[in-house]
Design a protein around this motif. Structure first.
Motif, short mmCIF file in Angstrom:
data_model
loop_
_atom_site.label_atom_id
_atom_site.label_comp_id
_atom_site.label_asym_id
_atom_site.label_seq_id
_atom_site.Cartn_x
_atom_site.Cartn_y
_atom_site.Cartn_z
N VAL A 168 -77.95 10.03 85.48
CA VAL A 168 -77.07 10.78 86.36
C VAL A 168 -75.67 10.81 85.77
O VAL A 168 -75.28 9.91 85.02
CB VAL A 168 -77.01 10.17 87.78
CG1 VAL A 168 -78.37 10.22 88.45
CG2 VAL A 168 -76.50 8.73 87.74
N ARG A 169 -74.93 11.85 86.10
CA ARG A 169 -73.57 11.99 85.59
C ARG A 169 -72.60 11.13 86.39
O ARG A 169 -72.74 10.98 87.60
CB ARG A 169 -73.14 13.46 85.67
CG ARG A 169 -71.71 13.71 85.22
CD ARG A 169 -71.33 15.15 85.45
NE ARG A 169 -71.99 16.05 84.52
CZ ARG A 169 -71.90 17.38 84.59
NH1 ARG A 169 -71.23 17.94 85.58
NH2 ARG A 169 -72.50 18.13 83.70
N VAL A 170 -71.60 10.59 85.72
CA VAL A 170 -70.49 9.89 86.36
C VAL A 170 -69.32 10.86 86.45
O VAL A 170 -68.87 11.41 85.43
CB VAL A 170 -70.07 8.63 85.56
CG1 VAL A 170 -68.84 7.97 86.20
CG2 VAL A 170 -71.23 7.64 85.49
N LYS A 171 -68.84 11.11 87.67
CA LYS A 171 -67.75 12.05 87.88
C LYS A 171 -66.69 11.41 88.78
O LYS A 171 -67.03 10.87 89.83
CB LYS A 171 -68.27 13.34 88.53
CG LYS A 171 -69.26 14.11 87.68
CD LYS A 171 -69.81 15.32 88.41
CE LYS A 171 -68.74 16.32 88.71
NZ LYS A 171 -69.29 17.55 89.35
N GLU A 174 -67.41 7.92 90.04
CA GLU A 174 -68.55 7.67 90.92
C GLU A 174 -69.81 8.33 90.36
O GLU A 174 -69.74 9.25 89.54
CB GLU A 174 -68.30 8.20 92.33
CG GLU A 174 -67.22 7.47 93.11
CD GLU A 174 -67.15 7.98 94.54
OE1 GLU A 174 -67.08 7.14 95.45
OE2 GLU A 174 -67.15 9.21 94.73
N LEU A 175 -70.95 7.85 90.81
CA LEU A 175 -72.22 8.49 90.48
C LEU A 175 -73.00 8.67 91.77
O LEU A 175 -72.78 7.98 92.76
CB LEU A 175 -73.02 7.67 89.47
CG LEU A 175 -73.40 6.23 89.82
CD1 LEU A 175 -74.72 6.18 90.59
CD2 LEU A 175 -73.50 5.38 88.57
N SER A 176 -73.93 9.62 91.75
CA SER A 176 -74.72 9.93 92.93
C SER A 176 -76.18 9.58 92.70
O SER A 176 -76.77 10.01 91.71
CB SER A 176 -74.60 11.42 93.27
OG SER A 176 -75.46 11.76 94.35
#
Length: 220
Positions: A168-171, A174-176
């Motif tokens: 998952v991407r970290v943006k 945070e990550l989802s």
């Protein structure tokens, strides 16, 4: 499972999935270090691993090998690795012979790459379940710091012991964990408890941070 440090990820972005449930693959990360980075394709409607084509700036293709598969909720992630080193420059990636073509930026390996580090232990900041015409989108947001752009998550349902894993991407630090309206890496069920082991990754630097765990009950 071996964590793949330097990688490009093609995946269905939540924003795109909410707007259009058409089958396909979408670019998630855009920059990786030179060499033989792993490439992860997340595809919806796929029944088998796609044929992946990578072309360097001159148009020369690089053969790839499938190294892992991660099943998700309505989608699947396929992990590939080039059989020859990729040099710095703009490369083109096509999955399954279908448009669009994605631009993958390969950068020179920094001499003293800063590691992907945790600024603090991961913690849950919010939980949501949003209803759409095609089904609910579910998400648990977890703090991940600002030194990574990607994470490898291994999720365990504490009750059933069912395990799943994916990238998952970290943006914005945070990550989802969850999935969009049309699919994603992780299924969540209300009132169930989960434990997530999270490894932070910086594919643009080829570094990672040690795995940390966070537990939560999905109660959006």
């Amino acid at each position: 499972m071996k964590i793949l440090l330097a990688l490009a990820v093609l995946a269905v972005s939540p924003a795109t999935a909410e707007a259009d449930c058409a089958c396909g693959a979408w670019l998630l990360t855009e920059s990786v270090v030179e060499g033989q980075p792993s490439i992860v394709i997340e595809m919806s409607c796929a029944t088998k691993a796609p044929k992946l084509v990578i072309e360097d700036p001159s148009g020369k293709p690089a053969k790839v090998t499938l190294t892992a598969t991660h099943g998700g909720q309505g989608s699947t992630q396929y992990v590939f690795q080039p059989e020859r080193p990729l040099a710095p420059g703009k490369h083109t990636v096509v999955a399954g012979g279908q448009p669009p073509k994605h631009v993958l930026t390969v950068v020179a390996a920094p001499p003293n790459a800063a590691p992907a580090t945790w600024s603090s232990a991961p913690s849950v900041t919010s939980q949501t379940q949003t209803e759409f015409g095609c089904g609910p989108a579910k998400s648990v947001m977890v703090t991940a710091g600002s030194a990574a752009s990607l994470a490898y998550v291994e999720l365990v349902d504490d009750g059933s012991k069912r395990r799943s894993a994916g990238y998952v991407r970290v943006k914005n630090g945070e990550l989802s964990i969850g999935h969009g309206m049309c699919g994603g890496a992780f299924e969540l069920v209300k009132a169930r408890s989960y434990t997530a082991a999270i490894t932070l990754l910086a594919p643009e630097r080829g570094t990672s941070a040690s795995s940390k765990t966070v537990s939560f009950k999905y109660s959006p």
